[in-house]
Scaffold this motif. Structure first.
Motif, PDB file in Angstrom:
ATOM      1  N   ASN A  38       0.824  -1.222   0.000  1.00  0.00           N
ATOM      2  CA  ASN A  38       0.000   0.000   0.000  1.00  0.00           C
ATOM      3  C   ASN A  38       0.849   1.259   0.000  1.00  0.00           C
ATOM      4  N   GLY A  39       1.966   1.191  -0.715  1.00  0.00           N
ATOM      5  CA  GLY A  39       2.840   2.348  -0.845  1.00  0.00           C
ATOM      6  C   GLY A  39       3.837   2.522   0.279  1.00  0.00           C
ATOM      7  N   ASN A  40       3.745   1.713   1.332  1.00  0.00           N
ATOM      8  CA  ASN A  40       4.655   1.839   2.471  1.00  0.00           C
ATOM      9  C   ASN A  40       5.774   0.811   2.373  1.00  0.00           C
ATOM     10  N   PRO A  41       7.036   1.220   2.662  1.00  0.00           N
ATOM     11  CA  PRO A  41       8.163   0.280   2.575  1.00  0.00           C
ATOM     12  C   PRO A  41       8.047  -0.832   3.604  1.00  0.00           C
ATOM     13  N   ILE A  42       8.523  -2.018   3.242  1.00  0.00           N
ATOM     14  CA  ILE A  42       8.418  -3.203   4.090  1.00  0.00           C
ATOM     15  C   ILE A  42       9.810  -3.758   4.359  1.00  0.00           C
ATOM     16  N   LEU A  43      10.042  -4.143   5.611  1.00  0.00           N
ATOM     17  CA  LEU A  43      11.265  -4.858   5.960  1.00  0.00           C
ATOM     18  C   LEU A  43      11.047  -6.329   5.607  1.00  0.00           C
ATOM     19  N   ALA A  44      11.716  -6.784   4.535  1.00  0.00           N
ATOM     20  CA  ALA A  44      11.438  -8.117   3.998  1.00  0.00           C
ATOM     21  C   ALA A  44      12.733  -8.856   3.705  1.00  0.00           C
TER      22      ALA A  44
END
Length: 771
Positions: free
Chosen positions: A30-36
């Motif tokens: 949803n446009g937000n960065p993810i720690l993946a």
């Protein structure tokens, strides 16, 4: 010659560099960065994104499968072909894993595994469910899984136990971060002493687990996974509950996490302060819910010296005071009836993990310890005049208990690229557990309980991935237990997972379990009934209890356009040999005031039934989950639990309903506004009612109960980046006030005659601040 060599090295380096391929991009939701994490399936190489969700990896030319995973999100898999010196940019958009279908679990095989691929069915209660149901401690959050049910056992001290598939608390192995340091003494009060704000998730494996975890895992295993440091954050919250509208239950909690920019070192801190007043349901001056003060503090820290080495350290400290009975303002020996416990529990652990360069071998070494001490008082004047002689006799109710538990072990796991023409994983280990209990009273007629347990366990299991549809798991554990009759107790297990199609999985299993004839357990509680202290002793020649457990289940999941659906159905059957049973004894000595129960071997017992769990999320706004159990728990022959009423001997297990269920429904129109409705149904059950307030022992049949709870919360963000917030919550637990109506009264009441919901109608409000 020297110049030729230098030219050759430069040329070789240029060729190698030219044969490298590069991939970079971002992972967002949803446009937000993810720690993946991004893993190349073919070589098991893994990298992580930075705080902005950005990644960059390089590899040799070829065809590769990239798997992107992140906590709380569905895995995404992409196949790419890289040519020489190929440079690509690829962004990934992850969907939230609303139902937790892709959760990683550890309890099934003692190794990290996606729950869909685990040969053993694992059900999970996460932190979201604990918050939605307003669980302050572990004991308040264990009702929301099929097959689990919390039971309160005493009005004076509030002891409780969790029952699984119709078997009592001593039949389940409780683990803290996969370590069996939850001792017998801890099990009496410890379920209230673990704060909910430290729990990441509760993993439950129903069915025999002795092949992996040793003694007491007959009914199954409950693994409490605590929160890991994952991001820099801090939160402090307070909660005020009014039990029955007037008795206060106040709680303050805090959580703080610090982690460095490389995500290789971090620490998580937590704390809880709880102060609960005593509650008297029938206004007879005696408690139904104890007065309690609890202070907890702990930490969990890790560091990675390299990306293949990890050191984890944990520390927890808990101090608790609880008191029940009457005249709580007086010294305990001056009241008519008092149970008072001041306890301190300190525990800690250290784990070292190493992953080989080829990422096929995993080694771990661990050590954990727990020290529990308590000062207690059981007794009182029992309605007698406070003369010097009576007070002197009452003072003999003071006592002390000490419990030391130490666990150490090592584990090795190896992934086979070729095992019987396919892949597989071997897991083996050695574990040693030491437990020492010293429980004694001032009363000379009370024989001290002194018990030292040594258990050396050696286990091995092999998983065989026959093909994409079929997995087989076999395991065996041997325990040298100093309290068992056999020199070595062997417990095998066998599990099969067959993926019928992408959405439907069938599992079946067999496991053997055992429980040694230890003295101390959940049922060894110095309760008060009719003014007498009761205790339990083992019958002469008491044999170990063994079990044979069979389960089969269907697990169906379906990914929807914006949500998910999951349905698990499970049939279980457990046969108990030499099952422990309690039979009524007599006073240990004339006028001693100590009444004795005898734990003996019955001819056996059986428990069978069905569990069902349904989860449905049509979209991100709605979430519904429900679970239910239909079961029977029966001794093979009738147990004479009462000498007064021999005709009331029964095959039925005490306080075990044939039907119980739960549900949680969440509606979140926005991320900041949460509304939760939850409920617990408890069917009728047979309850042993001891004489005192009533003239003779009696087997009572309880009514059914339905607890309905509601909670709403709203989060206000203070800064534009939505990092700092203020949250307000409120609601009602047990809206319809489904609560026991027939408590005994007065000095001669049977305090173990308590059943049903843990508390009456309770109103609560909460505040929370976080950054």
């Amino acid at each position: 010659m020297k110049s030729i060599i230098i030219s050759f090295l430069i040329f070789t380096t240029a060729i190698v560099h030219a044969q490298q391929s590069y991939l970079n991009g971002k992972v967002v939701s949803n446009g937000n960065p993810i720690l993946a994490n991004l893993t190349i399936k073919e070589n098991n190489k893994t990298i992580s994104t930075n705080l902005n969700g950005e990644y960059s990896l390089k590899t040799k030319p070829g065809i590769y499968t990239i798997i992107v995973s992140a906590v709380g999100y569905k895995n995404q898999e992409t196949k790419l072909m890289f040519s020489n010196n190929d440079i690509r940019t690829l962004n990934f958009e992850l969907k939230e894993d609303i139902l937790g279908l892709d959760k990683v679990v550890v309890t099934a095989t003692r190794g990290y595994l996606n729950r869909k691929k685990a040969p053993v069915i694992v059900t999970v209660t996460d932190a979201k469910v604990l918050e939605a149901t307003q669980a302050v401690s572990l004991s308040e959050g264990l009702n929301f899984q099929p097959g689990l049910r919390m039971e309160t056992n005493c009005q004076n001290c509030g002891t409780s136990e969790v029952k699984m598939n119709g078997l009592g608390g001593s039949y389940s192995q409780i683990l803290i971060d996969s370590r069996p340091i939850f001792s017998a003494l801890n099990s009496v009060y410890g379920l209230d002493q673990i704060p909910a704000n430290i729990i990441k998730q509760i993993e439950v494996v129903r069915g025999g687990g002795s092949a992996l975890y040793g003694s007491n895992a007959i009914a199954g295993t409950i693994n409490i996974i605590t929160k890991d440091p994952s991001e820099n954050s801090f939160a402090i919250g307070s909660n005020l509950a009014l039990i029955d509208g007037n008795t206060q239950d106040k709680t303050i909690t805090f959580n703080g996490t610090v982690i460095n920019e490389d995500y290789d070192t971090g620490i998580a801190l937590f704390g809880m302060k709880r102060n609960r007043g005593a509650y008297d349901a029938d206004n007879d001056g005696f408690t139904e819910i104890t007065e309690m003060e609890n202070t907890s503090f702990g930490l969990k820290a890790f560091t990675r010296p390299t990306n293949r080495k990890k050191i984890t350290a944990e520390f927890n400290a808990n101090n608790e005071y609880r008191r029940g009975g009457n005249n709580l303002h007086l010294l305990p020996f001056l009241a008519d009836v008092t149970e008072q416990i001041e306890s301190t529990v300190v525990s800690g652990g250290l784990t070292y993990e190493y992953l080989s360069p080829n990422k096929k071998d995993n080694y771990s070494v661990y050590a954990s310890t727990s020290v529990s001490k308590n000062k207690n008082f059981y007794g009182g004047l029992a309605g007698n005049t406070p003369t010097e002689e009576n007070i002197k006799e009452s003072i003999e109710g003071f006592g002390k208990s000490k419990d030391i538990t130490f666990v150490t072990g090592t584990q090795y796991a190896h992934k086979f690229d070729k095992f019987l023409n396919n892949t597989g994983t071997f897991t083996g280990g050695i574990e040693y557990k030491y437990n020492d209990i010293d429980d004694r009273k001032e009363n000379p007629a009370f024989i001290p309980i002194l018990q030292t347990t040594h258990i050396l366990g050696i286990y091995a299991q092999q998983e065989w991935v026959i093909n994409n549809k079929l997995r087989v798991l076999g395991g065996l554990r041997g325990d040298i237990h100093n309290l068992a009759e056999e020199f070595v107790v062997f417990n095998p297990r066998a599990n099969i997972l067959y993926s019928i199609n992408k959405n439907l999985r069938w599992r079946t299993s067999y496991a053997k379990g055992f429980r040694a004839p230890q003295i101390y357990g959940e049922d060894v509680h110095a309760g008060l009934a009719a003014g007498e202290i009761s205790r339990i002793r083992n019958a002469d020649g008491l044999k170990s209890e063994t079990s044979h457990s069979f389960l089969t289940s269907l697990d169906w999941t379906k990914e929807l356009t914006n949500g998910d659906f999951s349905l698990v159905t499970e049939l279980f059957y457990t046969k108990l040999n030499n099952a422990f049973a309690l039979e009524q004894g007599t006073q240990t000595a004339p006028d001693s005031g100590i009444f004795e129960w005898i734990r003996s071997n019955s001819t056996g017992a059986k428990v069978y039934g069905a569990n069902i769990e349904l989860k449905y999320a049509p979209n991100i706004k709605w979430l519904f989950q429900a679970g239910g159990t239909l079961q029977r728990s029966l001794y093979n022959d009738k147990v004479e639990w009462s000498e007064d009423e021999l005709d009331q001997a029964t095959k039925r297990f005490n306080k075990t309903p044939n039907v119980y269920a739960n549900f949680v429904a969440t509606y979140a129109p926005t991320k900041t506004f949460q509304n939760n409705l939850s409920g617990v149904f408890t069917g009728p059950m047979y309850v042993q009612h001891l004489a005192g307030f009533i003239p003779k022992d009696k087997l009572e049949k309880s009514p059914s109960f339905f607890e309905l709870n509601w909670k709403s919360s709203y989060r206000f963000f203070i800064d534009d980046h939505k990092h700092t917030y203020f949250e307000v919550s409120g609601g009602i637990q047990n809206i319809f006030n489904a609560y026991q109506k027939d408590f005994d009264q007065g000095v001669d009441r049977d305090v173990t005659y308590i059943y049903g919901p843990q508390r009456p109608r309770t109103f609560f409000v909460g505040l929370k601040f976080g950054i």
